[in-house]
Scaffold this motif. Structure first.
Motif, PDB file in Angstrom:
ATOM      1  N   MET A  37     -14.585   5.178  -4.595  1.00 43.26           N
ATOM      2  CA  MET A  37     -13.467   5.822  -3.916  1.00 43.26           C
ATOM      3  C   MET A  37     -13.819   7.205  -3.359  1.00 43.26           C
ATOM      4  O   MET A  37     -13.004   7.810  -2.674  1.00 43.26           O
ATOM      5  CB  MET A  37     -12.265   5.938  -4.858  1.00 43.26           C
ATOM      6  CG  MET A  37     -11.715   4.599  -5.362  1.00 43.26           C
ATOM      7  SD  MET A  37     -11.440   3.374  -4.053  1.00 43.26           S
ATOM      8  CE  MET A  37     -10.207   4.185  -3.057  1.00 43.26           C
ATOM      9  N   ARG A  87      -6.745   4.601   1.522  1.00 45.67           N
ATOM     10  CA  ARG A  87      -6.976   3.218   1.113  1.00 45.67           C
ATOM     11  C   ARG A  87      -6.382   3.052  -0.284  1.00 45.67           C
ATOM     12  O   ARG A  87      -6.803   3.718  -1.228  1.00 45.67           O
ATOM     13  CB  ARG A  87      -8.471   2.928   1.100  1.00 45.67           C
ATOM     14  CG  ARG A  87      -8.877   1.641   0.412  1.00 45.67           C
ATOM     15  CD  ARG A  87     -10.402   1.569   0.297  1.00 45.67           C
ATOM     16  NE  ARG A  87     -10.818   0.572  -0.662  1.00 45.67           N
ATOM     17  CZ  ARG A  87     -12.050   0.511  -1.161  1.00 45.67           C
ATOM     18  NH1 ARG A  87     -12.965   1.398  -0.782  1.00 45.67           N
ATOM     19  NH2 ARG A  87     -12.370  -0.419  -2.033  1.00 45.67           N
ATOM     20  N   THR A  88      -5.379   2.208  -0.406  1.00 46.07           N
ATOM     21  CA  THR A  88      -4.702   1.998  -1.682  1.00 46.07           C
ATOM     22  C   THR A  88      -5.160   0.687  -2.307  1.00 46.07           C
ATOM     23  O   THR A  88      -4.983  -0.374  -1.706  1.00 46.07           O
ATOM     24  CB  THR A  88      -3.171   1.960  -1.485  1.00 46.07           C
ATOM     25  OG1 THR A  88      -2.765   3.072  -0.697  1.00 46.07           O
ATOM     26  CG2 THR A  88      -2.453   2.006  -2.811  1.00 46.07           C
ATOM     27  N   GLU A  89      -5.757   0.775  -3.489  1.00 38.52           N
ATOM     28  CA  GLU A  89      -6.171  -0.421  -4.223  1.00 38.52           C
ATOM     29  C   GLU A  89      -4.986  -0.917  -5.049  1.00 38.52           C
ATOM     30  O   GLU A  89      -4.502  -0.195  -5.926  1.00 38.52           O
ATOM     31  CB  GLU A  89      -7.348  -0.095  -5.136  1.00 38.52           C
ATOM     32  CG  GLU A  89      -8.631   0.244  -4.404  1.00 38.52           C
ATOM     33  CD  GLU A  89      -9.221  -0.969  -3.696  1.00 38.52           C
ATOM     34  OE1 GLU A  89      -9.284  -2.043  -4.317  1.00 38.52           O
ATOM     35  OE2 GLU A  89      -9.603  -0.832  -2.522  1.00 38.52           O
ATOM     36  N   ASN A  94      -2.911  -4.135  -7.259  1.00 35.28           N
ATOM     37  CA  ASN A  94      -2.924  -5.368  -8.043  1.00 35.28           C
ATOM     38  C   ASN A  94      -1.489  -5.878  -8.059  1.00 35.28           C
ATOM     39  O   ASN A  94      -0.589  -5.178  -8.525  1.00 35.28           O
ATOM     40  CB  ASN A  94      -3.415  -5.089  -9.457  1.00 35.28           C
ATOM     41  CG  ASN A  94      -4.801  -4.481  -9.469  1.00 35.28           C
ATOM     42  OD1 ASN A  94      -5.795  -5.184  -9.562  1.00 35.28           O
ATOM     43  ND2 ASN A  94      -4.886  -3.151  -9.359  1.00 35.28           N
ATOM     44  N   GLN A 103       0.818  -1.209   0.000  1.00 38.94           N
ATOM     45  CA  GLN A 103       0.000   0.000   0.000  1.00 38.94           C
ATOM     46  C   GLN A 103       0.857   1.267   0.000  1.00 38.94           C
ATOM     47  O   GLN A 103       0.423   2.322  -0.464  1.00 38.94           O
ATOM     48  CB  GLN A 103      -0.931   0.006   1.216  1.00 38.94           C
ATOM     49  CG  GLN A 103      -2.156  -0.887   1.080  1.00 38.94           C
ATOM     50  CD  GLN A 103      -1.806  -2.359   1.002  1.00 38.94           C
ATOM     51  OE1 GLN A 103      -0.969  -2.848   1.764  1.00 38.94           O
ATOM     52  NE2 GLN A 103      -2.440  -3.074   0.095  1.00 38.94           N
ATOM     53  N   HIS A 133      -7.321   7.776  -7.674  1.00 42.17           N
ATOM     54  CA  HIS A 133      -8.020   7.039  -6.615  1.00 42.17           C
ATOM     55  C   HIS A 133      -7.457   7.383  -5.230  1.00 42.17           C
ATOM     56  O   HIS A 133      -8.109   7.154  -4.219  1.00 42.17           O
ATOM     57  CB  HIS A 133      -7.982   5.528  -6.893  1.00 42.17           C
ATOM     58  CG  HIS A 133      -6.929   4.731  -6.211  1.00 42.17           C
ATOM     59  ND1 HIS A 133      -5.603   4.739  -6.612  1.00 42.17           N
ATOM     60  CD2 HIS A 133      -6.996   3.882  -5.160  1.00 42.17           C
ATOM     61  CE1 HIS A 133      -4.914   3.926  -5.828  1.00 42.17           C
ATOM     62  NE2 HIS A 133      -5.732   3.390  -4.933  1.00 42.17           N
ATOM     63  N   PHE A 141     -15.870   2.605  -9.956  1.00 40.67           N
ATOM     64  CA  PHE A 141     -14.684   2.715  -9.110  1.00 40.67           C
ATOM     65  C   PHE A 141     -14.534   4.140  -8.579  1.00 40.67           C
ATOM     66  O   PHE A 141     -14.216   4.357  -7.398  1.00 40.67           O
ATOM     67  CB  PHE A 141     -13.443   2.298  -9.894  1.00 40.67           C
ATOM     68  CG  PHE A 141     -12.157   2.332  -9.105  1.00 40.67           C
ATOM     69  CD1 PHE A 141     -11.993   1.538  -7.986  1.00 40.67           C
ATOM     70  CD2 PHE A 141     -11.116   3.153  -9.504  1.00 40.67           C
ATOM     71  CE1 PHE A 141     -10.800   1.562  -7.263  1.00 40.67           C
ATOM     72  CE2 PHE A 141      -9.927   3.182  -8.792  1.00 40.67           C
ATOM     73  CZ  PHE A 141      -9.775   2.390  -7.671  1.00 40.67           C
ATOM     74  N   GLY A 182      -7.035   1.108  -9.775  1.00 38.08           N
ATOM     75  CA  GLY A 182      -6.019   1.355  -8.755  1.00 38.08           C
ATOM     76  C   GLY A 182      -4.617   1.278  -9.330  1.00 38.08           C
ATOM     77  O   GLY A 182      -4.358   1.744 -10.438  1.00 38.08           O
TER      78      GLY A 182
END
Length: 340
Positions: free
Chosen positions: A209, A299-301, A303, A144, A178, A205, A324
């Motif tokens: 967010m 809040r970090t999305e 992948n 994150q 985001h 999305f 993200g």
């Protein structure tokens, strides 16, 4: 060490074994724990940013653990062995030019950038100038924390350039957007998200967010905007954003590269509207933003990709296959079971 290496623009990255880098005076040697993938990495790989160092290890959103530091003569080490630090895009400035003396080191003509003129974090080890590394806040995990080091920082600087605007439009809802939408909402602002007309997933999305409205980038928002932030590298969004902001409003272009801006009538700039760009970041930006991030809390999305799949991460970013940010990890025990 292992590293993904760009040997020539517009060619695939190559996974190589290379000798460990050796830190010089004022540098730290880091074991890379995570490195986020940025659209700027794509611009470099695709040859849209000129004259990169070659061969080059890309990557400039690095979370690393200090393995060794060589202090500058007459100075104590900045970090203890084992400290967790972040390495951003800005890797060096001269410190003496008019820009540096005025607190605008992001505009230094002699600046050098991580993953562009300096080998970056798509590797298991990296060296960096200790003066340009940041201590990372506790309680923010590596995966994150990595996107905060460019997507977060550039988003934060872009938002600052909008002044005290209350109603903010964000064009392009990727890694930077985001994060900045969360900061804007924390500051009591209203956010309106703009994505490609067909991108229903992107609209959802943006709303998830924190945007109160999300729509196509070629349609007007439900209210006049005080400011618009453009993160998508599409020049045609500039006239659209100018039409969306009120008189006296500001349009801020937050990317390092953008396609050509088409001609537009003076009437959409008139009325004391402001069009400006954001270039790089300063260390003060980093210190302010990293202190703010856990207070929001952001809040970090993410992948997650192993280092070996860095080329796939870039292609997925190019194709818009995820929301993200993408993050490369080196240690297999940090990869979720479904990606291991």
């Amino acid at each position: 060490m292992r590293a993904l290496v760009l040997t020539e623009p517009r060619r695939p990255l190559v996974l190589l074994e290379r000798p460990d880098p050796t830190p010089g005076p004022g540098q730290v040697l880091l074991d890379v724990r995570a490195c986020a993938v940025c659209r700027t990495d794509l611009h470099i790989v695709d040859g849209e940013l000129p004259d990169p160092k070659l061969p080059l290890v890309p990557g400039h959103q690095i979370v690393g653990e200090v393995r060794a530091e060589v202090p500058r003569p007459g100075h104590a080490p900045r970090f203890a062995r084992g400290a967790r630090v972040g390495v951003p895009w800005l890797g060096f400035t001269c410190g003496t030019c008019a820009y540096c003396r005025a607190g605008r080191e992001n505009l230094c003509d002699a600046a050098r950038f991580t993953g562009y003129q300096i080998d970056g974090g798509f590797a298991s080890r990296v060296v960096a100038d200790a003066r340009y590394c940041f201590p990372l806040p506790e309680g923010v995990p590596d995966l994150q924390a990595a996107p905060l080091l460019c997507a977060g920082l550039i988003g934060y600087r872009t938002l600052r350039m909008a002044g005290d605007a209350e109603r903010i439009g964000i064009y392009g809802f990727g890694a930077a957007a985001h994060l900045v939408v969360q900061v804007a909402r924390y500051q009591g602002r209203r956010v309106f998200g703009f994505v490609r007309a067909w991108d229903e997933k992107g609209k959802a999305f943006a709303r998830e967010m924190g945007a109160e409205w999300a729509g196509a980038s070629n349609e007007p928002p439900p209210v006049e905007l005080d400011a618009a932030l453009i993160f998508a590298p599409a020049g045609e969004l500039v006239p659209a954003a100018l039409r969306a902001v009120r008189k006296g409003g500001t349009v801020v272009c937050g990317g390092i590269h953008m396609s050509d801006i088409p001609s537009f009538p003076y009437s959409i700039l008139w009325g004391e509207r402001v069009l400006r760009s954001v270039a790089n970041l300063t260390r003060q930006d980093g210190e302010e933003f990293l202190a703010l991030a856990p207070r929001v809390p952001l809040r970090t999305e993410v992948n997650v990709y192993p280092l070996e799949e860095g080329a796939a991460a870039l292609e997925d970013l190019r194709a818009g296959r995820f929301s993200g940010a993408a993050v490369l990890v080196v240690a297999n025990d940090e990869i979720p079971a479904d990606r291991a």
